[in-house]
Enzyme design. Structure first.
Site, PDB file in Angstrom:
ATOM      1  N   PRO A   2     -21.755 -23.186  -7.653  1.00 42.73           N
ATOM      2  CG  PRO A   2     -20.516 -24.400  -9.190  1.00 42.73           C
ATOM      3  CD  PRO A   2     -21.269 -23.127  -9.040  1.00 42.73           C
ATOM      4  CD  GLU A   3     -23.324 -23.048  -1.430  1.00 45.72           C
ATOM      5  OE1 GLU A   3     -23.022 -23.284  -0.248  1.00 45.72           O
ATOM      6  OE2 GLU A   3     -24.490 -22.809  -1.794  1.00 45.72           O
TER       7      GLU A   3
END
Length: 281
Positions: A2-3
C-alpha cells in the site's frame, strides 16, 4: 505494498470509527505482529488498556493513533498484506487475525489482520508529534511541512535516476512503485532520467503530477489489485481501472497509442510509454 492513498483511506476510516474511544482490552494473537515492540506482547497489551485514542494520523505509508496519558502512539505499518479492520465485537476471528482491541463503549473492535505477517504494530513515544521510529522519514507531498523548493534542491543533488529518488523515503515519503510510474507518465519523464538534469519548472511539474495522481487515487479508495488491500470496512478501492501505465504492458498509451513497455527496475517492474517518455541518452 500500500502507498499513500491506500494508507490515507485507512486513516480516514480510523478517524471516523476509532478516535475518541477508550481501549479496554488488547489481545496479541501472533507475537510477530508486535515484533518491533521490544518489551513484548504482554507489555504491549497492558500499556494500551485504559488509553483513549485521540486521533488518527499518517506520514507517508505509516499510520499512528496518538493516545491519552504519556505522549505515545500506536504505530502501524501495513506491510504487504496488513489490514486494520473495524469489526462488530463477537464476530468470528479472521483467519489471519494478529491483534484485537476492544473498546469501553461496546462498539466495534479494531483488528489487525495480516496474512503474510510483514506488517507490524507497536507502542512508541512521540517526538514533536511524530512517532520516534519514523522521525527520519521525510514529509509527504500533502503535509504542510513539505517544502517544494527544498525538495527540488535535494532532488538535483542526488545524482540518481528520478524514479529511484521518488522512492527514497528520506527525500519524499508515501510514493511507491505504482504512483511513481503514474506520475512520471503524467509528467512525460522516463524513470531513468538523471535527477541533476531536471530543471526547477520540470520538478514542479513532477510534484504536481505526484499530487494529482495520488489525489485521484484517494477519491477512488486507492488501488486494490487483490482482496488484501482494503479499507477499515473491508472494501476495496478501484483506482486500478484508471491506471495509465502501471501493469498495462503492451496496451496502448491513452495519449499516443504506443504500446506500454515494461522494464526491470530494482527487482521490480517499471512501466512507461516509449514515445511519451523518451529514455535519456
Amino acid at each position: 505494498m500500500p502507498e499513500l492513498p491506500e494508507v490515507e483511506v485507512v486513516r480516514r476510516g480510523l478517524a471516523q470509527w476509532v478516535a475518541g474511544r477508550e481501549i479496554t482490552s488488547a489481545e496479541v494473537l501472533h507475537p510477530r505482529a508486535v515484533r518491533r515492540h521490544l518489551a513484548g506482547p504482554d507489555d504491549f497489551a497492558a500499556r494500551l488498556k485504559g488509553r483513549v485514542v485521540l486521533s488518527a494520523e499518517r506520514r507517508g505509508k505509516y499510520l499512528w493513533l496518538p493516545l491519552s496519558g504519556p505522549e505515545e502512539a500506536l504505530l502501524a505499518h501495513l506491510g504487504m498484506s496488513g489490514q486494520l479492520l473495524v469489526v462488530a465485537p463477537g464476530s468470528p476471528p479472521e483467519k489471519h487475525l494478529r491483534v484485537r482491541l476492544g473498546f469501553g463503549d461496546g462498539g466495534s473492535d479494531l483488528r489487525f489482520v495480516d496474512q503474510r505477517t510483514f506488517g507490524h504494530v507497536m507502542l512508541t513515544a512521540l517526538a514533536s508529534g511524530v512517532p520516534e521510529p519514523i522521525a527520519h522519514i521525510a514529509p509527504d507531498p500533502f503535509e504542510e511541512s513539505f517544502d517544494d523548493d527544498r525538495f527540488a534542491a535535494a532532488l538535483r543533488r542526488r545524482r540518481t535516476e528520478v524514479k529511484r529518488a521518488l522512492l527514497d523515503q528520506s527525500l519524499i515519503s508515501g510514493v511507491g512503485n505504482i504512483y511513481a510510474d503514474e506520475a512520471l507518465w503524467l509528467a512525460r519523464l522516463h524513470w531513468a532520467r538523471p535527477t541533476q538534469t531536471l530543471t526547477r519548472p520540470k520538478i514542479a511539474e513532477l510534484l504536481a503530477a505526484v499530487r494529482e495522481v495520488m489525489t485521484a487515487a484517494l477519491h477512488q479508495g486507492g488501488t486494490s489489485f487483490d482482496s488484501l488491500y482494503v479499507d477499515v470496512n473491508g472494501e476495496s478501492g478501484y483506482f486500478e481501472r484508471s491506471l495509465e501505465v502501471y501493469g498495462r504492458r503492451d496496451r496502448p498509451c491513452s495519449r499516443c497509442g504506443t504500446p506500454i513497455m515494461r522494464e526491470a527496475f530494482m527487482n521490480r517492474s517499471s512501466f512507461s510509454c516509449p514515445r511519451c517518455q523518451r529514455r535519456p541518452r
